[in-house]
Design a protein around this motif. Structure first.
Motif, PDB file in Angstrom:
ATOM      1  N   ALA A  59       0.945  -1.313  -0.023  1.00  0.00           N
ATOM      2  CA  ALA A  59       0.013  -0.075  -0.008  1.00  0.00           C
ATOM      3  C   ALA A  59       0.824   1.193  -0.299  1.00  0.00           C
ATOM      4  N   GLN A  60       0.211   2.373  -0.318  1.00  0.00           N
ATOM      5  CA  GLN A  60       1.120   3.295  -0.562  1.00  0.00           C
ATOM      6  C   GLN A  60       0.431   4.575   0.615  1.00  0.00           C
ATOM      7  N   ALA A 171      -4.472   5.182 -13.112  1.00  0.00           N
ATOM      8  CA  ALA A 171      -4.956   5.255 -11.429  1.00  0.00           C
ATOM      9  C   ALA A 171      -6.207   5.686 -11.488  1.00  0.00           C
ATOM     10  N   ARG A 183      -6.611   9.280  -2.205  1.00  0.00           N
ATOM     11  CA  ARG A 183      -5.400   8.471  -2.658  1.00  0.00           C
ATOM     12  C   ARG A 183      -5.633   7.718  -3.782  1.00  0.00           C
ATOM     13  N   TYR A 185      -5.119   4.694  -6.575  1.00  0.00           N
ATOM     14  CA  TYR A 185      -4.989   3.321  -6.507  1.00  0.00           C
ATOM     15  C   TYR A 185      -5.006   2.552  -7.973  1.00  0.00           C
ATOM     16  N   THR A 186      -4.091   1.699  -8.350  1.00  0.00           N
ATOM     17  CA  THR A 186      -4.011   1.076  -9.612  1.00  0.00           C
ATOM     18  C   THR A 186      -5.097  -0.065  -9.586  1.00  0.00           C
ATOM     19  N   LEU A 200     -10.204  -2.866  -6.850  1.00  0.00           N
ATOM     20  CA  LEU A 200      -9.016  -2.375  -6.199  1.00  0.00           C
ATOM     21  C   LEU A 200      -8.712  -3.342  -4.829  1.00  0.00           C
ATOM     22  N   ILE A 202      -6.540  -3.249  -1.437  1.00  0.00           N
ATOM     23  CA  ILE A 202      -6.098  -2.324  -0.787  1.00  0.00           C
ATOM     24  C   ILE A 202      -5.686  -3.051   0.570  1.00  0.00           C
ATOM     25  N   SER A 211      -6.846   4.133   3.302  1.00  0.00           N
ATOM     26  CA  SER A 211      -6.807   2.576   3.432  1.00  0.00           C
ATOM     27  C   SER A 211      -8.059   2.348   4.827  1.00  0.00           C
ATOM     28  N   THR A 252       1.991  -5.296  -3.938  1.00  0.00           N
ATOM     29  CA  THR A 252       0.744  -5.177  -4.954  1.00  0.00           C
ATOM     30  C   THR A 252       0.888  -4.018  -6.197  1.00  0.00           C
TER      31      THR A 252
END
Length: 406
Positions: A59-60, A171, A183, A185-186, A200, A202, A211, A252
């Motif tokens: 996760a970012q 994204a 946020r 997400y890809t 997604l 997550i 998240s 991921t």
């Protein structure tokens, strides 16, 4: 830098700093299918439904931008007291300058690093009816299914209001409307064809605002989303410019690369060579490993894959048998990458003429922020910071490495 896309038919197309060719031959769907205990493979439906049974995506971290005002003041023994009107005017002037500086910095950042190009001050709270997914406004999209993958990771499936083409390597932004944080997400699957759902994957992080919001969401709830935003041109026509593509994925981060790999391998017009180093915490967290191994056997001259894990598997009891781990162990290093990735660009001297090597290659890096920084250094505000880390030590230059945003 990104190309902005819209899913609505006839909608205004946003301007892009990335100019790429539109693919004339759409790639087939790549979708994950259910395994007994892990996420292992992509299916090619015509229907978009799928489920995951794997664990540990990366996760970012969510980064909130804040504007602070620091004022320094000096006084004298006989300095007159400022009037309330004067203080108010001064405050308004300073605030206007601060907001203007913030918007300027945001626009500078967004134009080159892929953040939504719409002005955040005027459009952050703007929501459109649930009729289409677009980059122009936030759209409430219904969360239809939540599939638990591990203790901290889930797959979230959304039903789009109308079919939408989500470009390869794009994204989608998700907003926590409770604290107004967003946020990117890809999507798990992205194609050059219209699809009715988006998925997604997550992982919940204690410091990840969005998240945490997503893991508290319930099926049937509407989540505000914007996009898709093209991160890197990975369609068939776009990939023709490359002879070799190297990839370094963490957790991921592999979800961004699987559609690119499939697009390259199924392109009949040019055989682009792909090399991938996939890093995770454990073998069980190597998403799509079975699919990757299958593709390596199917395209042995075109795809090469290596794996590394933080720790090799160990038996939990004296009687338990553990399969032998044949990949690398430890963080990404030069030894893992040499001979796998396309080499750094070199200058070839022939007599008085100097030219670069003929093969055109690029290295893509996608994963958690700590891994990306370790491998290639920080992206910076404009996404074009010099290459540092492992790749920098190996001699790779800025134009040969693309770091996906965190």
């Amino acid at each position: 830098m990104f190309r902005l896309s819209t899913c609505s038919r006839g909608a205004k197309t946003a301007t892009s700093l990335l100019t790429t060719s539109a693919s004339s031959t759409p790639a087939s769907h790549i979708r994950p299918t259910a395994g007994t205990a892990q996420i292992r493979s992509y299916a090619r439906p015509p229907k978009p439904s799928s489920s995951f049974q794997h664990q540990q995506p990366t996760a970012q971290k969510t980064t909130a931008q804040k504007t602070t005002f620091n004022s320094a003041s000096s006084t004298t023994a006989r300095a007159p007291k400022a009037s309330k009107t004067s203080n108010a005017l001064t405050f308004l002037a300073v605030s206007s300058l601060g907001i203007g500086a913030y918007l300027y910095q945001w626009n500078q950042h967004s134009s080159s690093s892929g953040v939504l190009s719409s002005n955040p001050f005027f459009n952050f709270f703007s929501t459109s009816p649930a009729d289409t997914l677009t980059t122009e406004k936030w759209t409430p999209i219904q969360l239809t299914k939540i599939t638990k993958v591990s203790d901290h990771t889930s797959l979230f499936e959304f039903q789009l209001p109308s079919p939408c083409a989500i470009p390869i390597s794009s994204a989608i932004y998700v907003k926590d409307d409770q604290i107004q944080a967003m946020r990117a997400y890809t999507p798990v699957h992205s194609t050059e064809q219209e699809q009715g759902t988006v998925q997604l994957l997550i992982k919940r992080y204690s410091e990840g605002q969005v998240s945490r919001f997503m893991h508290d969401a319930k099926e049937g709830q509407r989540i505000e989303m914007r996009g898709p935003v093209l991160i890197w041109p990975g369609g068939r026509e776009d990939l023709k410019q490359w002879d070799e593509i190297g990839m370094i994925a963490g957790g991921t981060g592999i979800t961004a690369f699987m559609p690119i790999i499939h697009s390259a391998l199924t392109n009949p017009d040019k055989k682009v060579k792909i090399s991938l180093l996939f890093a995770s915490q454990s073998p069980e967290e190597l998403y799509f490993k079975d699919e990757l191994d299958y593709l390596v056997k199917t395209f042995p001259n075109q795809l090469h894959v290596s794996y590394t894990v933080d720790k090799a598997p160990a038996a939990t009891s004296e009687t338990e048998t553990v399969s032998k781990w044949e990949g690398h162990v430890g963080f990404v290093n030069q030894g893992m990458l040499q001979g796998l990735l396309p080499p750094p660009k070199k200058v070839i001297t022939q007599g008085d003429a100097t030219q670069e090597q003929e093969k055109k290659s690029i290295v893509l890096v996608c994963g958690p922020e700590s891994m990306v920084n370790h491998v290639a250094g920080t992206r910076g505000m404009n996404g074009q910071e010099p290459i540092r880390g492992v790749l920098g030590a190996m001699g790779y230059q800025r134009e040969q490495v693309f770091r996906f945003p965190n």
